[in-house]
Design a protein around this motif. Structure first.
Motif, mmCIF file in Angstrom:
data_model
loop_
_atom_site.group_PDB
_atom_site.id
_atom_site.type_symbol
_atom_site.label_atom_id
_atom_site.label_comp_id
_atom_site.label_asym_id
_atom_site.label_seq_id
_atom_site.Cartn_x
_atom_site.Cartn_y
_atom_site.Cartn_z
ATOM 1 N N PRO A 8 58.358 22.994 28.692
ATOM 2 C CA PRO A 8 58.466 22.198 27.467
ATOM 3 C C PRO A 8 57.862 20.796 27.606
ATOM 4 C CG PRO A 8 60.577 23.195 27.999
ATOM 5 C CD PRO A 8 59.671 23.437 29.153
ATOM 6 N N SER A 9 58.111 20.148 28.731
ATOM 7 C CA SER A 9 57.585 18.798 28.908
ATOM 8 C C SER A 9 56.071 18.806 29.092
ATOM 9 C CB SER A 9 58.269 18.101 30.073
ATOM 10 O OG SER A 9 58.140 18.862 31.246
ATOM 11 N N ASN A 10 55.545 19.813 29.775
ATOM 12 C CA ASN A 10 54.089 19.909 29.902
ATOM 13 C C ASN A 10 53.439 20.190 28.554
ATOM 14 O OD1 ASN A 10 53.697 19.321 32.621
ATOM 15 N ND2 ASN A 10 54.183 21.409 33.228
ATOM 16 N N ALA A 11 54.094 20.971 27.721
ATOM 17 C CA ALA A 11 53.559 21.253 26.389
ATOM 18 C C ALA A 11 53.492 19.979 25.548
ATOM 19 C CB ALA A 11 54.408 22.314 25.693
ATOM 20 N N VAL A 12 54.511 19.133 25.657
ATOM 21 C CA VAL A 12 54.506 17.857 24.925
ATOM 22 C C VAL A 12 53.374 16.970 25.430
ATOM 23 C CG1 VAL A 12 55.807 15.731 24.505
ATOM 24 C CG2 VAL A 12 56.954 17.941 24.354
ATOM 25 N N CYS A 13 53.208 16.894 26.737
ATOM 26 C CA CYS A 13 52.135 16.074 27.312
ATOM 27 C C CYS A 13 50.766 16.592 26.870
ATOM 28 C CB CYS A 13 52.220 16.079 28.835
ATOM 29 S SG CYS A 13 53.627 15.178 29.493
ATOM 30 N N ASP A 14 50.585 17.894 26.896
ATOM 31 C CA ASP A 14 49.314 18.466 26.467
ATOM 32 C C ASP A 14 49.057 18.197 24.991
ATOM 33 O OD1 ASP A 14 48.900 19.410 29.023
ATOM 34 O OD2 ASP A 14 49.633 21.437 28.575
ATOM 35 N N ARG A 15 50.096 18.311 24.188
ATOM 36 C CA ARG A 15 49.953 18.076 22.746
ATOM 37 C C ARG A 15 49.579 16.623 22.457
ATOM 38 N NH1 ARG A 15 48.708 20.201 18.009
ATOM 39 N NH2 ARG A 15 50.006 19.446 16.343
ATOM 40 N N LEU A 16 50.114 15.699 23.244
ATOM 41 C CA LEU A 16 49.788 14.285 23.068
ATOM 42 C C LEU A 16 48.462 13.901 23.718
ATOM 43 C CD1 LEU A 16 53.282 12.651 23.624
ATOM 44 C CD2 LEU A 16 52.058 12.933 21.470
ATOM 45 N N GLY A 17 47.905 14.791 24.508
ATOM 46 C CA GLY A 17 46.618 14.543 25.149
ATOM 47 C C GLY A 17 46.682 13.609 26.339
ATOM 48 N N LEU A 18 47.809 13.559 27.012
ATOM 49 C CA LEU A 18 47.947 12.686 28.177
ATOM 50 C C LEU A 18 47.235 13.300 29.374
ATOM 51 C CD1 LEU A 18 51.689 11.646 27.914
ATOM 52 C CD2 LEU A 18 49.684 10.359 27.215
ATOM 53 N N THR A 19 46.428 12.498 30.052
ATOM 54 C CA THR A 19 45.706 13.003 31.217
ATOM 55 C C THR A 19 46.118 12.280 32.494
ATOM 56 O OG1 THR A 19 43.880 11.478 30.747
ATOM 57 C CG2 THR A 19 43.709 13.707 29.859
ATOM 58 N N ASP A 20 46.549 11.032 32.393
ATOM 59 C CA ASP A 20 46.972 10.278 33.574
ATOM 60 C C ASP A 20 48.273 10.863 34.113
ATOM 61 O OD1 ASP A 20 47.059 8.252 35.513
ATOM 62 O OD2 ASP A 20 48.351 7.028 34.228
ATOM 63 N N GLU A 21 48.281 11.168 35.400
ATOM 64 C CA GLU A 21 49.444 11.826 36.003
ATOM 65 C C GLU A 21 50.689 10.957 35.950
ATOM 66 O OE1 GLU A 21 51.493 14.936 37.258
ATOM 67 O OE2 GLU A 21 49.383 14.974 36.746
ATOM 68 N N HIS A 22 50.545 9.645 36.021
ATOM 69 C CA HIS A 22 51.708 8.756 35.954
ATOM 70 C C HIS A 22 52.336 8.781 34.558
ATOM 71 C CE1 HIS A 22 51.002 7.247 39.953
ATOM 72 N NE2 HIS A 22 49.741 7.015 39.639
ATOM 73 N N GLU A 23 51.483 8.764 33.543
ATOM 74 C CA GLU A 23 52.004 8.834 32.176
ATOM 75 C C GLU A 23 52.662 10.183 31.915
ATOM 76 O OE1 GLU A 23 48.673 8.066 29.681
ATOM 77 O OE2 GLU A 23 48.618 5.941 30.160
ATOM 78 N N ARG A 24 52.041 11.249 32.399
ATOM 79 C CA ARG A 24 52.618 12.586 32.227
ATOM 80 C C ARG A 24 53.964 12.683 32.941
ATOM 81 N NH1 ARG A 24 49.166 16.750 30.376
ATOM 82 N NH2 ARG A 24 50.488 18.295 31.387
ATOM 83 N N GLY A 25 54.063 12.079 34.113
ATOM 84 C CA GLY A 25 55.313 12.114 34.866
ATOM 85 C C GLY A 25 56.439 11.415 34.130
ATOM 86 N N MET A 26 56.143 10.274 33.546
ATOM 87 C CA MET A 26 57.175 9.540 32.801
ATOM 88 C C MET A 26 57.606 10.318 31.563
ATOM 89 S SD MET A 26 58.012 6.837 34.395
ATOM 90 C CE MET A 26 58.773 5.800 33.187
ATOM 91 N N LEU A 27 56.648 10.879 30.845
ATOM 92 C CA LEU A 27 56.993 11.622 29.635
ATOM 93 C C LEU A 27 57.723 12.918 29.981
ATOM 94 C CD1 LEU A 27 56.871 11.439 26.607
ATOM 95 C CD2 LEU A 27 54.784 12.786 26.676
#
Length: 52
Positions: A8-27
């Motif tokens: 679920p969290s990876n799907a949200v990150c992908d939907r928002l278009g986050l590519t930076d691993e630090h930003e993805r980790g926080m989200l």
């Protein structure tokens, strides 16, 4: 098992278009905390009502 928990969290990150691993980790941490908190609250409420 880990992929299932992170889906679920990876799907949200992908939907928002986050590519930076630090930003993805926080989200991912935020989304997982929200999901698991909601589950724990629901279980606690059901247990509370069952033993009342």
């Amino acid at each position: 098992m880990l992929k299932f928990l992170m889906a679920p969290s990876n799907a949200v990150c992908d939907r928002l278009g986050l590519t930076d691993e630090h930003e993805r980790g926080m989200l991912r941490m935020l989304v997982n905390m929200l999901i698991f908190t909601a589950i724990v609250v629901a279980v606690f409420y059901v247990a509370w009502r069952a033993f009342e």
